[in-house]
Design a protein around this motif. Structure first.
Motif, PDB file in Angstrom:
ATOM      1  N   THR A 141      63.881  12.791  22.763  1.00 65.24           N
ATOM      2  CA  THR A 141      63.738  13.945  23.644  1.00 65.24           C
ATOM      3  C   THR A 141      62.819  14.984  23.006  1.00 65.24           C
ATOM      4  O   THR A 141      62.703  15.068  21.789  1.00 65.24           O
ATOM      5  CB  THR A 141      65.097  14.607  23.955  1.00 65.24           C
ATOM      6  N   ASN A 143      54.164  17.942  19.788  1.00 67.20           N
ATOM      7  CA  ASN A 143      53.971  17.164  21.022  1.00 67.20           C
ATOM      8  C   ASN A 143      52.547  17.206  21.555  1.00 67.20           C
ATOM      9  O   ASN A 143      52.291  16.729  22.658  1.00 67.20           O
ATOM     10  CB  ASN A 143      54.916  17.638  22.128  1.00 67.20           C
ATOM     11  N   VAL A 171      55.969  12.982  22.861  1.00 71.34           N
ATOM     12  CA  VAL A 171      57.090  12.343  22.155  1.00 71.34           C
ATOM     13  C   VAL A 171      56.758  10.880  21.884  1.00 71.34           C
ATOM     14  O   VAL A 171      56.919  10.391  20.765  1.00 71.34           O
ATOM     15  CB  VAL A 171      58.402  12.423  22.970  1.00 71.34           C
ATOM     16  N   ALA A 202      61.257   8.532  26.785  1.00 68.64           N
ATOM     17  CA  ALA A 202      61.293   9.939  26.387  1.00 68.64           C
ATOM     18  C   ALA A 202      61.704  10.827  27.551  1.00 68.64           C
ATOM     19  O   ALA A 202      61.427  10.522  28.709  1.00 68.64           O
ATOM     20  CB  ALA A 202      59.932  10.373  25.859  1.00 68.64           C
ATOM     21  N   SER A 244      61.697  15.124  28.462  1.00 65.70           N
ATOM     22  CA  SER A 244      61.315  16.478  28.030  1.00 65.70           C
ATOM     23  C   SER A 244      61.934  17.490  28.987  1.00 65.70           C
ATOM     24  O   SER A 244      62.204  17.186  30.149  1.00 65.70           O
ATOM     25  CB  SER A 244      59.791  16.641  28.019  1.00 65.70           C
TER      26      SER A 244
END
Length: 171
Positions: free
Chosen positions: A38, A77, A97, A106, A108
């Motif tokens: 994450t 990132n 990520v 992933a 976000s």
């Protein structure tokens, strides 16, 4: 007074459990090891912390970038967009990520917790991204992603909690 809802925490853990079971199922059926990571701004690691709280699928939990500060988003990132409260930022975070880890899935989350008084319509606005890899027919592997936005002040995901959140946002 701190706003806390055990109903909401239970709901988060329930869905986290479903997510880890699904990752395990896909991994077993396809013979691949999927791991989730994450990139969390607004939640500052709470999503991964909730997944780690569950005593299953430890191998499926890769890690978390807690990127509350704008500079952290840029450093960890590769976020380049100016508006860090946007779909574009959620996309750059989630793809960042994958580009900066060995994770295969992933998530976000970014949003504006304290907008300026001239921009209060952004209060409660949250942008979520999810990404993973896909193999194209020519054999190339690329990242695919999707973003969504919600506004916690306008949308009520649980009737009683939604009313409490709306009241807090209004105040």
């Amino acid at each position: 007074m701190l706003f806390r809802s055990y109903k909401l925490e239970d709901l988060v853990l329930k869905h986290g459990h479903k997510l880890l079971k699904k990752i395990t199922e896909i991994s077993d059926n396809r013979g691949v090891d999927l791991q989730i990571a994450t990139s969390e701004s607004l939640t500052a690691g709470l999503i991964m912390s909730s997944l780690v709280h569950l005593p299953i699928g430890g191998w499926a939990k890769y890690g978390c970038f807690g990127v509350y500060d704008t500079d952290a988003k840029r450093v960890f990132n590769n976020v380049i967009v100016d508006d860090v409260y946007s779909h574009t930022c959620a996309k750059e975070m989630v793809t960042g990520v994958l580009n900066n880890s060995n994770a295969t899935i992933a998530i976000s989350v970014t949003g504006n917790a304290m907008p300026y008084f001239n921009d209060l319509k952004k209060l409660g606005e949250v942008f979520i991204g999810i990404a993973g890899y896909i193999q194209e027919q020519n054999g190339d592997i690329k990242i695919i992603y999707q973003t969504r936005s919600i506004n916690n002040c306008l949308e009520s995901f649980l009737p009683d909690i939604g009313k409490q959140i709306k009241k807090k946002c209004t105040n």
